[in-house]
Design a protein around this motif. Structure first.
Motif, mmCIF file in Angstrom:
data_model
loop_
_atom_site.group_PDB
_atom_site.id
_atom_site.type_symbol
_atom_site.label_atom_id
_atom_site.label_comp_id
_atom_site.label_asym_id
_atom_site.label_seq_id
_atom_site.Cartn_x
_atom_site.Cartn_y
_atom_site.Cartn_z
ATOM 1 N N ASP A 324 28.986 -57.890 40.178
ATOM 2 C CA ASP A 324 29.641 -58.104 38.895
ATOM 3 C C ASP A 324 29.527 -56.816 38.077
ATOM 4 O O ASP A 324 28.513 -56.121 38.127
ATOM 5 C CB ASP A 324 28.954 -59.269 38.169
ATOM 6 C CG ASP A 324 29.492 -59.471 36.765
ATOM 7 O OD1 ASP A 324 30.654 -59.100 36.516
ATOM 8 O OD2 ASP A 324 28.756 -60.001 35.931
ATOM 9 N N ASN A 325 30.563 -56.501 37.315
ATOM 10 C CA ASN A 325 30.540 -55.265 36.517
ATOM 11 C C ASN A 325 29.438 -55.262 35.468
ATOM 12 O O ASN A 325 29.061 -54.203 34.962
ATOM 13 C CB ASN A 325 31.901 -55.050 35.843
ATOM 14 C CG ASN A 325 32.951 -54.553 36.826
ATOM 15 O OD1 ASN A 325 32.631 -53.863 37.788
ATOM 16 N ND2 ASN A 325 34.203 -54.927 36.602
ATOM 17 N N LYS A 326 28.913 -56.434 35.105
ATOM 18 C CA LYS A 326 27.871 -56.525 34.086
ATOM 19 C C LYS A 326 26.456 -56.415 34.654
ATOM 20 O O LYS A 326 25.488 -56.498 33.907
ATOM 21 C CB LYS A 326 27.982 -57.863 33.335
ATOM 22 C CG LYS A 326 29.320 -58.094 32.650
ATOM 23 C CD LYS A 326 29.358 -59.482 32.020
ATOM 24 C CE LYS A 326 30.699 -59.779 31.379
ATOM 25 N NZ LYS A 326 30.744 -61.153 30.813
ATOM 26 N N SER A 327 26.346 -56.248 35.965
ATOM 27 C CA SER A 327 25.040 -56.396 36.607
ATOM 28 C C SER A 327 24.024 -55.343 36.185
ATOM 29 O O SER A 327 22.831 -55.649 36.087
ATOM 30 C CB SER A 327 25.189 -56.364 38.131
ATOM 31 O OG SER A 327 25.651 -55.087 38.561
ATOM 32 N N ARG A 329 23.077 -53.983 33.467
ATOM 33 C CA ARG A 329 22.265 -54.260 32.280
ATOM 34 C C ARG A 329 21.133 -55.230 32.577
ATOM 35 O O ARG A 329 20.216 -55.367 31.762
ATOM 36 C CB ARG A 329 23.134 -54.846 31.159
ATOM 37 C CG ARG A 329 24.217 -53.924 30.674
ATOM 38 C CD ARG A 329 24.689 -54.336 29.281
ATOM 39 N NE ARG A 329 25.171 -55.694 29.231
ATOM 40 C CZ ARG A 329 26.449 -56.041 29.352
ATOM 41 N NH1 ARG A 329 27.365 -55.109 29.557
ATOM 42 N NH2 ARG A 329 26.823 -57.298 29.272
ATOM 43 N N THR A 414 30.021 -64.412 37.321
ATOM 44 C CA THR A 414 29.596 -63.354 36.415
ATOM 45 C C THR A 414 28.214 -63.675 35.882
ATOM 46 O O THR A 414 27.672 -64.763 36.139
ATOM 47 C CB THR A 414 30.591 -63.197 35.252
ATOM 48 O OG1 THR A 414 30.290 -62.007 34.534
ATOM 49 C CG2 THR A 414 30.519 -64.379 34.292
ATOM 50 N N ASP A 431 26.887 -64.158 28.000
ATOM 51 C CA ASP A 431 27.267 -62.931 27.315
ATOM 52 C C ASP A 431 28.740 -63.048 26.931
ATOM 53 O O ASP A 431 29.474 -63.867 27.501
ATOM 54 C CB ASP A 431 27.062 -61.717 28.222
ATOM 55 C CG ASP A 431 25.636 -61.193 28.143
ATOM 56 O OD1 ASP A 431 24.801 -61.849 27.500
ATOM 57 O OD2 ASP A 431 25.356 -60.142 28.750
ATOM 58 N N GLU A 433 32.584 -61.130 25.674
ATOM 59 C CA GLU A 433 33.438 -59.964 25.859
ATOM 60 C C GLU A 433 33.803 -59.374 24.499
ATOM 61 O O GLU A 433 34.953 -59.441 24.053
ATOM 62 C CB GLU A 433 34.676 -60.346 26.664
ATOM 63 C CG GLU A 433 34.334 -60.790 28.089
ATOM 64 C CD GLU A 433 35.540 -61.242 28.878
ATOM 65 O OE1 GLU A 433 36.622 -61.381 28.267
ATOM 66 O OE2 GLU A 433 35.409 -61.479 30.090
ATOM 67 N N ALA A 437 28.245 -58.098 22.952
ATOM 68 C CA ALA A 437 28.027 -58.664 24.290
ATOM 69 C C ALA A 437 26.925 -59.723 24.317
ATOM 70 O O ALA A 437 27.170 -60.868 24.696
ATOM 71 C CB ALA A 437 27.753 -57.578 25.324
ATOM 72 N N THR A 438 25.711 -59.382 23.939
ATOM 73 C CA THR A 438 24.593 -60.308 24.059
ATOM 74 C C THR A 438 24.664 -61.403 22.988
ATOM 75 O O THR A 438 25.160 -61.167 21.878
ATOM 76 C CB THR A 438 23.252 -59.580 23.931
ATOM 77 O OG1 THR A 438 23.227 -58.847 22.706
ATOM 78 C CG2 THR A 438 23.050 -58.633 25.091
ATOM 79 N N TYR A 485 33.691 -66.954 27.414
ATOM 80 C CA TYR A 485 33.143 -65.642 27.086
ATOM 81 C C TYR A 485 33.629 -65.130 25.731
ATOM 82 O O TYR A 485 33.603 -63.934 25.465
ATOM 83 C CB TYR A 485 33.477 -64.660 28.212
ATOM 84 C CG TYR A 485 33.039 -65.206 29.544
ATOM 85 C CD1 TYR A 485 31.687 -65.329 29.839
ATOM 86 C CD2 TYR A 485 33.961 -65.685 30.473
ATOM 87 C CE1 TYR A 485 31.265 -65.880 31.038
ATOM 88 C CE2 TYR A 485 33.545 -66.234 31.669
ATOM 89 C CZ TYR A 485 32.197 -66.327 31.953
ATOM 90 O OH TYR A 485 31.780 -66.888 33.135
#
Length: 555
Positions: A324-327, A329, A414, A431, A433, A437-438, A485
């Protein structure tokens, strides 16, 4: 002569020697000039902004002195420059001249020498503190309703940092006869203590120890008006550790001690300090005191009330998909940074635990969309990503293994958090978009509230051309109703959402708390109108949303 009198006499003598040297006066003058210039520049900018905003009510004491951009933060970030110059000659000067031998031959212990010289150093630190204290006094005279308590805590944090730097500098001064080497050595130790927090973050125990040892960010909470027992204990332990090192170094110079015994002693002192730091940094051991007038840095009373209703242990599991592109963090090296999100909740409820589950699987918005991964299997993509991040591939569960635990395909594989109680109640904390984010306290508390009470249900009427929650176009309401999201979505703010069709005379269920009638394109049927009137007659809540040009239908 008592021990205390000896220590005080040594301190007074060394403090006088400091002021006999040009270095001390140079430090004091430069520090005073630069600090005052920084304060006046900051005040000028704040006054300008205040005037441009029309004198809008703000916490000027907080803006001027607290936080990452306040005056005291700038002092904290620069104080490391001055302390090595101050401490570099405390012992090395006497060692180089040979006068230290007179102290060794006198009835004075190594501990008394160290404490006396340390008191002289932090005594000079008190003179340095006069500048920020004077700035705070000036601020209290010109700022209405000045909030003294958090500013005093921030000043305490600055002074504790000076005390820690002085202890480190004193130890480095005992290691060499060259003052410049002592100053450079102190800077190196400070650099190491700033950097060490990023070492071994992929390993649980090492991460806890190195993160605690790091001096970087130790004053952040105090600069926001918050006293944490963990931070105060850190400064006490660091000061004690380096004073102990210094005392042992002088003792070993006075009498013959083998290098092996010296190494074991230093290691023993260090391990004892790390053990104290580790146990006092556990969530159940940490005490927090928020001194701000509005308790700005604490959970709100509503959040505390909601959290108090959770009985028994609670687990928050972070499901991290490597593909996932968020991984990034949420990989092991970022764990400590992520824990700050739930730290206030963990402090309020010590049996709340945060865990991580790592896996790899195809994600619609993940790395599989990168052209370099075209035609590759998920296993090949895993191998490539673990090579990039220098991670163990076996840390990540396969798609089949993760689905035996939980099926996250509805979450598009995700990143997501699941909070779960001992009796099986669970809720999602996502999270979003957007820029932040958080999740903030509002979203986290709303998710917890869903676990302890039945959330209010919002029903959107459909069947007459109304705006729909199941569509994401400009006309429709998906983004603020059921979009997982979207921070503003009702489902992320503590509500349940559904659609109902009353055009055929279906009764509006009693569990519906709010009905939304969103801009019909055709008039309600007679049956639908009757059901809506019956709902209102029994005390139901109705939102009517419309736009220009729809009056005839909406009327």
């Amino acid at each position: 002569m008592t021990d205390l009198k000896i220590i005080i006499r040594i301190a007074r003598t060394d403090l006088a020697i400091l002021f006999y040297s040009p270095i001390a006066w140079f430090i004091l003058i430069v520090f005073s000039f630069l600090t005052t210039a920084s304060f006046t520049s900051l005040m000028e900018n704040i006054v300008t902004d205040y005037d441009l905003s029309g004198g809008k009510e703000v916490s000027l004491s907080g803006i001027c002195f607290l936080g990452s951009y306040g005056f005291l933060s700038s002092v904290v970030s620069n104080i490391y420059i001055y302390i090595p110059l101050l401490t570099m000659g405390l012992i090395s000067r006497e060692t180089a001249s040979g006068s230290i031998k007179l102290a060794y031959s006198s009835p004075v212990t190594s501990g008394q020498i160290v404490l006396g010289k340390y008191l002289a150093a932090i005594g000079f630190g008190c003179y340095l503190m006069l500048v920020p204290i004077a700035s705070a006094i000036y601020g209290s005279l010109v700022i209405p309703s000045f909030d003294w308590a958090p500013v005093l805590v921030a000043l305490l944090g600055l002074y504790l940092l000076i005390c820690a730097y002085c202890a480190i500098g004193l130890f480095m001064s005992s290691l060499t006869t060259y003052q410049v080497v002592a100053a450079v050595g102190t800077l190196i130790i400070l650099a190491i203590l700033n950097f060490v927090g990023s070492i071994g973050q992929e390993y649980d125990l090492i991460r806890e120890l190195t993160y605690w040892l790091s001096i970087n960010g130790r004053t952040i909470d105090m600069l926001n008006g918050v006293i944490r027992s963990e931070d105060v204990i850190y400064f006490v332990v660091v000061v004690t550790l380096f004073l102990t090192f210094t005392t042992f170094k002088l003792t070993s110079d006075r009498c013959t001690i083998s290098r092996f015994r010296q190494a074991i002693s230093y290691l023993g002192f260090f391990v004892a300090a790390m053990a104290i730091g580790y146990f006092t940094s556990r969530p159940g051991m940490i005490k927090v005191w928020d001194t701000t007038r509005t308790k700005l840095n604490s959970l709100t009373e509503n959040s505390q009330h909601v959290l108090a209703k959770l009985t028994g242990p609670v687990t928050i599991t972070n499901y991290v998909n490597l593909l996932d592109n968020k991984s990034y963090r949420y990989l092991p090296i970022m764990k400590k940074a992520n824990e700050t999100i739930f730290e206030p909740y963990c402090l309020a409820k010590p049996d709340l635990q945060v865990k991580y589950v790592y896996y790899y699987d195809f994600a619609p918005n993940g790395v599989a969309n990168n052209p370099k991964f075209q035609g590759k299997t998920v296993d090949e993509m895993r191998d490539y990503m673990t090579m990039i991040y220098n991670l163990n591939p076996h840390l990540f569960k396969s798609p089949a293994e993760i689905r035996q635990i939980i099926d996250l395909r509805e979450e598009q594989n995700t990143f997501v958090r699941i909070m779960e109680t001992q009796d099986g109640k669970r809720t999602f904390i996502r999270d979003f978009e957007d820029m932040d984010a958080t999740p903030s306290e509002a979203e986290i508390t709303a998710a917890i509230k869903k676990m302890i009470s039945t959330p209010p249900t919002v029903a959107f009427i459909k069947g007459d051309g109304e705006r729909e929650v199941s569509k994401s176009g400009d006309r429709d309401y998906s983004n603020f109703s059921i979009e997982k999201y979207s921070r503003a979505a009702l489902i992320n703010q503590g509500f349940d959402v559904c659609e109902i069709d009353i055009s055929h005379g279906d009764t509006i269920p009693s569990l519906i708390n709010i009905v939304v009638l969103a801009e019909m394109r055709t008039p309600l049927t007679e049956k639908g109108e009757n059901q809506l009137e019956a709902y209102l007659a029994r005390g139901g809540n109705l939102f009517i949303l419309t736009d220009t040009g729809r009056q005839e239908v909406m009327n």
